[in-house]
Design a protein around this motif. Structure first.
Motif, short mmCIF file in Angstrom:
data_model
loop_
_atom_site.label_atom_id
_atom_site.label_comp_id
_atom_site.label_asym_id
_atom_site.label_seq_id
_atom_site.Cartn_x
_atom_site.Cartn_y
_atom_site.Cartn_z
N SER A 1 0.77 -1.38 -0.15
CA SER A 1 -0.08 0.13 -0.05
C SER A 1 0.86 1.24 0.08
CB SER A 1 -1.01 0.19 1.14
OG SER A 1 -0.27 -0.22 2.46
N ASP B 1 -11.51 3.32 5.41
CA ASP B 1 -11.18 4.55 5.75
C ASP B 1 -9.87 4.86 5.41
OD1 ASP B 1 -13.44 5.02 6.84
OD2 ASP B 1 -13.27 4.44 8.89
N TYR B 2 -8.90 3.79 5.37
CA TYR B 2 -7.35 4.36 5.36
C TYR B 2 -6.70 3.68 4.15
CZ TYR B 2 -6.54 -0.05 7.93
OH TYR B 2 -6.46 -1.30 8.60
N GLU B 3 -7.36 2.71 3.56
CA GLU B 3 -6.78 2.29 2.14
C GLU B 3 -7.55 2.85 0.78
OE1 GLU B 3 -6.06 -1.93 1.56
OE2 GLU B 3 -4.17 -1.86 2.78
#
Length: 203
Positions: free
Chosen positions: A26, A86-88
């Protein structure tokens, strides 16, 4: 047309190409060669008529390989757990985007849809994914090709550890041999074109 599908609803499979699972980070890493190699691989897979299944994110190497395959006419299936949205940041341009409940469901769906597995450079998640799929292969849950793409010697230490495990009697050499090390893209194409890639997966 893009399709956002929740795994808990009726599943409609839209892809028609053979899918290759790409395990990758990521993040893009600290050296340009990692991004360059990932983009080149993704473009080549699409041009060879393959699609991909991957972790569903729009960031890091994951996002770059997905966008590249799409730009060159390939199909892309993304699988992402709901808690990671929410974060990827899910990529909603995909052929299919599956939002699942857990990491276990993510990995199982990717494994079921893929006909081969390639690990690009990445972090803990990438290491875990390729080693788990190799473990499933050792346990005779599949016989699909598994490849370490050793960009810039990234996997040298892991390869040495696997060989050490063989030497110390913990890893049978025939199972170590199933994890194919490729130093360049042409070796990857040779591997996936010459090896049998069954569609079915026993889980």
């Amino acid at each position: 047309m893009n399709s956002v599908i929740n795994m808990n609803k009726d599943l409609k499979v839209k892809t028609t190409q053979i899918l290759i699972a790409l395990y990758c980070g990521s993040r893009v890493g600290n050296k340009a060669i990692y991004l360059q190699s990932a983009v080149q691989l993704a473009q080549g897979l699409a041009e060879h008529g393959f699609g991909i299944v991957y972790g569903g994110a729009s960031i890091g190497l994951m996002g770059q390989v997905a966008d590249t395959v799409l730009e060159h006419g390939g199909e892309v299936v993304g699988v992402i757990p709901e808690f990671m949205l929410d974060y990827e940041v899910a990529n909603e341009r995909l052929t299919e985007l599956h939002i699942v409940n857990s990491m276990h469901e993510r990995k199982a769906m990717m494994a079921a849809r893929a006909s081969a597995f390639i690990a690009l450079p990445g972090g803990l998640g990438t290491f875990e994914e390729i080693l788990e799929i190799a473990t499933w292969g050792q346990l005779d849950q599949h016989q699909k090709p598994m490849i370490l793409y050793n960009v810039n010697g990234f996997y040298n230490a892991l390869i040495a550890q696997l060989d050490h495990a063989v030497q110390e009697g913990f890893l049978p050499p025939q199972h170590r041999a199933k994890l194919i090390v490729c130093q360049n893209i042409s070796e990857i194409y040779t591997a996936i074109n010459n090896l049998k890639m069954p569609v079915s997966f026993v889980i």
